[in-house]
Design a protein around this motif. Structure first.
Motif, mmCIF file in Angstrom:
data_model
loop_
_atom_site.group_PDB
_atom_site.id
_atom_site.type_symbol
_atom_site.label_atom_id
_atom_site.label_comp_id
_atom_site.label_asym_id
_atom_site.label_seq_id
_atom_site.Cartn_x
_atom_site.Cartn_y
_atom_site.Cartn_z
ATOM 1 N N VAL A 20 -6.460 -5.308 6.188
ATOM 2 C CA VAL A 20 -5.382 -6.128 6.699
ATOM 3 C C VAL A 20 -5.312 -5.900 8.202
ATOM 4 O O VAL A 20 -5.523 -4.784 8.683
ATOM 5 C CB VAL A 20 -4.038 -5.781 6.018
ATOM 6 N N VAL A 21 -5.073 -6.979 8.961
ATOM 7 C CA VAL A 21 -4.945 -6.875 10.411
ATOM 8 C C VAL A 21 -3.475 -6.653 10.758
ATOM 9 O O VAL A 21 -2.607 -7.432 10.357
ATOM 10 C CB VAL A 21 -5.471 -8.139 11.109
ATOM 11 N N LEU A 53 2.443 -0.973 5.798
ATOM 12 C CA LEU A 53 1.840 -1.261 4.499
ATOM 13 C C LEU A 53 2.909 -1.382 3.420
ATOM 14 O O LEU A 53 2.848 -2.268 2.560
ATOM 15 C CB LEU A 53 0.831 -0.167 4.134
ATOM 16 N N ILE A 54 3.888 -0.504 3.452
ATOM 17 C CA ILE A 54 4.964 -0.540 2.468
ATOM 18 C C ILE A 54 5.774 -1.833 2.596
ATOM 19 O O ILE A 54 6.111 -2.478 1.595
ATOM 20 C CB ILE A 54 5.881 0.689 2.623
ATOM 21 N N GLY A 55 6.046 -2.240 3.828
ATOM 22 C CA GLY A 55 6.826 -3.446 4.053
ATOM 23 C C GLY A 55 6.051 -4.727 3.822
ATOM 24 O O GLY A 55 6.610 -5.752 3.433
ATOM 25 N N HIS A 56 4.735 -4.674 4.057
ATOM 26 C CA HIS A 56 3.895 -5.871 3.933
ATOM 27 C C HIS A 56 3.528 -6.154 2.484
ATOM 28 O O HIS A 56 3.577 -7.301 2.038
ATOM 29 C CB HIS A 56 2.631 -5.689 4.780
ATOM 30 N N PHE A 57 3.138 -5.136 1.741
ATOM 31 C CA PHE A 57 2.726 -5.294 0.347
ATOM 32 C C PHE A 57 3.897 -4.915 -0.560
ATOM 33 O O PHE A 57 3.900 -3.857 -1.189
ATOM 34 C CB PHE A 57 1.499 -4.442 0.037
ATOM 35 N N VAL A 105 3.100 4.454 -4.195
ATOM 36 C CA VAL A 105 1.652 4.237 -4.323
ATOM 37 C C VAL A 105 0.986 4.330 -2.953
ATOM 38 O O VAL A 105 -0.076 4.946 -2.799
ATOM 39 C CB VAL A 105 1.363 2.876 -4.982
ATOM 40 N N TRP A 106 1.611 3.721 -1.919
ATOM 41 C CA TRP A 106 1.032 3.802 -0.572
ATOM 42 C C TRP A 106 1.070 5.232 -0.037
ATOM 43 O O TRP A 106 0.109 5.685 0.601
ATOM 44 C CB TRP A 106 1.747 2.861 0.385
ATOM 45 N N HIS A 107 2.123 5.974 -0.314
ATOM 46 C CA HIS A 107 2.168 7.380 0.086
ATOM 47 C C HIS A 107 1.027 8.153 -0.559
ATOM 48 O O HIS A 107 0.349 8.957 0.091
ATOM 49 C CB HIS A 107 3.519 8.000 -0.312
ATOM 50 N N GLU A 108 0.785 7.879 -1.847
ATOM 51 C CA GLU A 108 -0.278 8.590 -2.558
ATOM 52 C C GLU A 108 -1.653 8.214 -2.019
ATOM 53 O O GLU A 108 -2.523 9.070 -1.850
ATOM 54 C CB GLU A 108 -0.187 8.284 -4.057
ATOM 55 N N ARG A 109 -1.866 6.908 -1.735
ATOM 56 C CA ARG A 109 -3.158 6.477 -1.209
ATOM 57 C C ARG A 109 -3.451 7.137 0.132
ATOM 58 O O ARG A 109 -4.586 7.557 0.398
ATOM 59 C CB ARG A 109 -3.190 4.948 -1.082
ATOM 60 N N PRO A 120 -1.260 -2.556 17.049
ATOM 61 C CA PRO A 120 -1.320 -4.011 16.909
ATOM 62 C C PRO A 120 -2.743 -4.550 17.015
ATOM 63 O O PRO A 120 -3.583 -4.012 17.745
ATOM 64 C CB PRO A 120 -0.460 -4.503 18.084
ATOM 65 N N ALA A 121 -3.000 -5.639 16.275
ATOM 66 C CA ALA A 121 -4.281 -6.360 16.298
ATOM 67 C C ALA A 121 -5.457 -5.484 15.894
ATOM 68 O O ALA A 121 -6.574 -5.681 16.376
ATOM 69 C CB ALA A 121 -4.519 -6.973 17.679
ATOM 70 N N THR A 122 -5.228 -4.533 15.013
ATOM 71 C CA THR A 122 -6.275 -3.625 14.546
ATOM 72 C C THR A 122 -6.389 -3.717 13.029
ATOM 73 O O THR A 122 -5.385 -3.854 12.334
ATOM 74 C CB THR A 122 -5.955 -2.170 14.948
ATOM 75 N N ARG A 123 -7.611 -3.615 12.536
ATOM 76 C CA ARG A 123 -7.817 -3.659 11.092
ATOM 77 C C ARG A 123 -7.577 -2.296 10.457
ATOM 78 O O ARG A 123 -8.054 -1.281 10.969
ATOM 79 C CB ARG A 123 -9.252 -4.098 10.760
ATOM 80 N N VAL A 124 -6.850 -2.317 9.350
ATOM 81 C CA VAL A 124 -6.664 -1.119 8.535
ATOM 82 C C VAL A 124 -7.335 -1.382 7.189
ATOM 83 O O VAL A 124 -7.094 -2.421 6.563
ATOM 84 C CB VAL A 124 -5.172 -0.797 8.329
ATOM 85 N N TYR A 125 -8.181 -0.459 6.754
ATOM 86 C CA TYR A 125 -8.925 -0.629 5.511
ATOM 87 C C TYR A 125 -8.288 0.196 4.394
ATOM 88 O O TYR A 125 -7.817 1.312 4.607
ATOM 89 C CB TYR A 125 -10.382 -0.200 5.709
ATOM 90 N N TYR A 126 -8.299 -0.387 3.193
ATOM 91 C CA TYR A 126 -7.764 0.294 2.015
ATOM 92 C C TYR A 126 -8.568 -0.161 0.802
ATOM 93 O O TYR A 126 -9.394 -1.074 0.890
ATOM 94 C CB TYR A 126 -6.274 -0.033 1.824
ATOM 95 N N TYR A 127 -8.340 0.445 -0.333
ATOM 96 C CA TYR A 127 -9.108 0.152 -1.538
ATOM 97 C C TYR A 127 -8.196 -0.321 -2.659
ATOM 98 O O TYR A 127 -7.197 0.331 -2.977
ATOM 99 C CB TYR A 127 -9.882 1.395 -2.005
#
Length: 315
Positions: free
Chosen positions: A15-16, A31-35, A42-46, A68-75
């Motif tokens: 996600v950017v 991440l918590i606010g977006h998803f 779950v995000w804390h655990e990841r 800002p304007a940076t990609r964050v990778y997750y699974y």
């Protein structure tokens, strides 16, 4: 540190982080606010398990500042992943495309309860090629021949086969006959093949993963033929001229002959585990096209339902 007991996707999603004047202080808070569909725990655990990182592999921690304007990778991950007990089969492979048989129940890409049990992941593991991507769609319950692309630089050429109607798709299906067709068959007055041209307007239904026929200009077109009868069931050949989601299933239902073992049409079945003994009786039997790269005519096919009707006096 928490123990990781989930099934994790082999390929990361990303996600950017939006460029905006007001934003959360940390990546974790974003991440918590977006998803919102994923619990904060779950995000804390990841993050604690090292499942969130930047493009260079640097891990995101609970205090990592928002960039800002940076990609964050997750699974993507699920608590329990269902194993599909059927195997794919490669029918043709070259530097640009793969023609493969997809079994019933196997999704093409990660979705729902499936992150690694999908055709894309299986093919990438089997071939060692991470750039494999589908050129078109095939529903999870449907089996059959699929065209996959290999080289990102030529992928668009294979996608255009479908957008320009330059590829022939042939399906087979089994469905119970209407009372009228069955009575004609039993009376010996049914002349095969029986052909239908089905054109209507299909739109999203409720729930949104279903389709329905609506008033208005047609946006779907299928050619359907009854080619054999055995008992009270018919063997059908189907050619989708357009490619709407669930098109063939809805068109067969509109003829009064929903497909055998269809859990969506005409009535949505209660959610339950897959019954591997009762696959949807729909198979993409063949694809025929001129390869846009080498200009060779290609035709790939798999076994259909013909053998089940071999002993029919009509076939």
């Amino acid at each position: 540190m928490p123990v990781d007991t989930s099934a994790r996707a082999a390929q990361p999603s990303y996600v950017v982080l939006p460029q905006q004047s007001v934003h959360p202080e940390t990546v974790l808070a974003f991440l918590i606010g977006h998803f919102t569909q994923i619990p904060a725990s779950v995000w804390h655990e990841r993050v604690d398990l090292g499942k969130v990182h930047w493009a260079d592999g640097e891990l995101v921690t609970p205090t990592t500042a928002y960039r800002p304007a940076t990609r964050v990778y997750y699974y993507r991950e699920v608590a329990v992943e269902t194993k599909i007990p059927f195997q794919q089969k490669v029918l043709h492979q070259d530097d640009h495309c793969i023609l493969v048989f997809k079994p019933h129940f196997l999704p093409v890409t990660p979705s729902g309860n499936f992150v690694n049990e999908c055709l894309i992941h299986r093919l990438r593991i089997a071939t060692g090629i991470d750039t494999i991507s589908p050129a078109h769609r095939l529903d999870r319950p449907t089996a059959g021949v699929m065209l996959m692309t290999v080289n990102p630089e030529t992928r668009h050429a294979y996608h255009e086969l479908f957008t320009t109607d330059s590829i022939k798709k042939q399906y087979q299906a089994i469905a119970r006959l209407t009372p009228d067709l069955l009575s004609k068959f039993q009376a010996g007055t049914l002349d095969l093949p029986v052909n239908w041209t089905v054109k209507n307007r299909m739109v999203r239904s409720t729930p949104s993963f279903l389709m329905k026929i609506a008033e208005g200009e047609a946006n779907t077109h299928s050619e359907i033929s009854l080619i054999a009868v055995k008992g009270d069931k018919g063997l059908f050949e189907l050619s989708p001229i357009t490619g709407k989601m669930h098109q063939l299933r809805v068109h067969m239902m509109s003829l009064g002959m929903p497909l055998e073992n269809d859990t969506n049409y005409p009535v949505l079945a209660e959610k339950s585990a897959d019954n591997f003994d009762k696959p949807l009786r729909l198979i993409a039997k063949s694809l025929t096209f001129v390869d846009p790269i080498c200009k060779i005519q290609r035709q790939a096919s798999c076994e259909g339902y013909d053998a089940e009707f071999i002993n029919s006096s009509i076939l």
